[in-house]
Design an enzyme around this catalytic site. Structure first.
Site, PDB file in Angstrom:
ATOM      1  N   CYS A  75      66.591  66.179  67.459  1.00 42.91           N
ATOM      2  CA  CYS A  75      66.980  67.563  67.227  1.00 42.91           C
ATOM      3  C   CYS A  75      65.808  68.300  66.575  1.00 42.91           C
ATOM      4  O   CYS A  75      65.247  67.821  65.583  1.00 42.91           O
ATOM      5  CB  CYS A  75      68.209  67.619  66.313  1.00 42.91           C
ATOM      6  SG  CYS A  75      68.708  69.309  65.872  1.00 42.91           S
ATOM      7  N   HIS A 124      65.031  79.087  73.269  1.00 34.36           N
ATOM      8  CA  HIS A 124      64.300  80.337  73.470  1.00 34.36           C
ATOM      9  C   HIS A 124      65.094  81.192  74.463  1.00 34.36           C
ATOM     10  O   HIS A 124      64.815  81.195  75.665  1.00 34.36           O
ATOM     11  CB  HIS A 124      62.878  80.075  73.978  1.00 34.36           C
ATOM     12  CG  HIS A 124      62.797  79.014  75.046  1.00 34.36           C
ATOM     13  ND1 HIS A 124      63.125  79.240  76.361  1.00 34.36           N
ATOM     14  CD2 HIS A 124      62.441  77.711  74.963  1.00 34.36           C
ATOM     15  CE1 HIS A 124      62.946  78.135  77.064  1.00 34.36           C
ATOM     16  NE2 HIS A 124      62.534  77.182  76.245  1.00 34.36           N
ATOM     17  N   CYS A 158      50.907  58.275  69.152  1.00 34.58           N
ATOM     18  CA  CYS A 158      51.593  57.365  70.063  1.00 34.58           C
ATOM     19  C   CYS A 158      51.885  58.080  71.377  1.00 34.58           C
ATOM     20  O   CYS A 158      52.419  59.192  71.382  1.00 34.58           O
ATOM     21  CB  CYS A 158      52.900  56.876  69.430  1.00 34.58           C
ATOM     22  SG  CYS A 158      53.894  55.820  70.509  1.00 34.58           S
ATOM     23  N   CYS A 171      44.645  45.799  60.197  1.00 33.74           N
ATOM     24  CA  CYS A 171      43.950  45.661  61.476  1.00 33.74           C
ATOM     25  C   CYS A 171      44.266  46.828  62.416  1.00 33.74           C
ATOM     26  O   CYS A 171      45.074  47.701  62.095  1.00 33.74           O
ATOM     27  CB  CYS A 171      44.335  44.334  62.137  1.00 33.74           C
ATOM     28  SG  CYS A 171      46.052  44.242  62.664  1.00 33.74           S
ATOM     29  N   CYS A 176      54.154  51.051  66.473  1.00 36.74           N
ATOM     30  CA  CYS A 176      54.771  52.347  66.187  1.00 36.74           C
ATOM     31  C   CYS A 176      56.260  52.199  65.892  1.00 36.74           C
ATOM     32  O   CYS A 176      56.898  51.211  66.272  1.00 36.74           O
ATOM     33  CB  CYS A 176      54.561  53.287  67.371  1.00 36.74           C
ATOM     34  SG  CYS A 176      55.198  54.964  67.096  1.00 36.74           S
ATOM     35  N   CYS A 178      58.612  53.565  67.301  1.00 39.03           N
ATOM     36  CA  CYS A 178      59.397  53.550  68.536  1.00 39.03           C
ATOM     37  C   CYS A 178      59.323  52.205  69.245  1.00 39.03           C
ATOM     38  O   CYS A 178      60.012  51.972  70.237  1.00 39.03           O
ATOM     39  CB  CYS A 178      58.933  54.657  69.480  1.00 39.03           C
ATOM     40  SG  CYS A 178      57.301  54.363  70.240  1.00 39.03           S
ATOM     41  N   CYS A 183      46.190  49.740  70.376  1.00 37.41           N
ATOM     42  CA  CYS A 183      44.985  49.580  69.562  1.00 37.41           C
ATOM     43  C   CYS A 183      44.647  50.912  68.900  1.00 37.41           C
ATOM     44  O   CYS A 183      44.496  51.927  69.586  1.00 37.41           O
ATOM     45  CB  CYS A 183      43.830  49.111  70.452  1.00 37.41           C
ATOM     46  SG  CYS A 183      42.214  49.115  69.616  1.00 37.41           S
TER      47      CYS A 183
END
Length: 216
Positions: A75, A124, A158, A171, A176, A178, A183
């Protein structure tokens, strides 16, 4: 002692709480801490040792893990930011009003705020998605500044969820929130816990702290 459902590996409640908390902070769905075991922890069982905040966080991670990265919808209203799936949103819209899927106008399943599924912004009205994006190349005022800052600081974004990531320590293998792995140095995807690029796995500057940063 806490017994993990499915595998029955046993750990004390204090250790399990620390394990789950660490995995959640890393954006991962907690599994059995036993080496080589892939049993997923059930939130109902973990309720025995989780704080209310950790319980909510784990519930969120479970929902995030159940939705493919390309299907995730958040949202756009800051006071809500609820996580939804596209099918969930479109299913609600189909029953709410006609033409929603064609126009891109959808309702948040939590706050009922109207937003554009195509542009990922509050709705919009009286403007097509093309016209909106032409007038607003960035979804919000701060996006242009963020993009510029990210470029200067060499942050990575990501490719699956667009989450911006800054590496402070550790490292170059990034996991992520998700679930996508890549890398940090070049952005190449990691598959089956292995790099698909030839970048060095770490930079000494991110592994060894300066002397004045070490605890006394």
């Amino acid at each position: 002692m806490f017994s993990v459902d499915g595998c029955q590996h046993r750990y004390c409640f204090s250790c399990m709480k620390q394990h789950v908390e660490m995995k959640l902070l890393q954006g991962m769905l907690p599994k059995c801490p036993h080496e080589g075991c892939h049993s997923v922890l059930k939130i109902k069982s973990c309720k025995k040792f989780l704080t209310s905040e950790l319980y909510v966080s784990m519930s969120q991670r479970i929902k995030e893990a159940s939705i493919p990265a390309t299907e995730k919808v958040y949202c756009p209203y800051p006071r809500c930011s609820a996580l939804m799936s596209k099918s969930e949103v479109l299913g609600k819209a189909a029953n709410a009003y006609a033409g929603a899927q064609q126009t891109g106008a959808q309702k948040c399943t939590k706050c009922s705020g109207l937003f554009c599924l195509n542009c990922k912004v509050p709705w919009h009205s009286n403007m097509t998605c093309y016209d909106y994006k032409k007038l607003n190349p960035y979804s919000c005022v701060g996006d242009a500044m963020l993009k510029s800052l990210a470029k200067r600081k060499s942050w990575r974004q990501c490719v699956k969820c667009n989450h911006m990531i800054e590496l402070l320590e550790g490292c170059h293998h990034i996991y992520c929130r998700c679930g996508y792995q890549f890398c940090y140095n070049c952005g190449a995807e990691w598959k089956d816990k292995k790099a698909t690029c030839r970048c060095p796995i770490w930079d000494e500057r991110n592994i060894i702290r300066n002397g004045h940063n070490r605890p006394q």
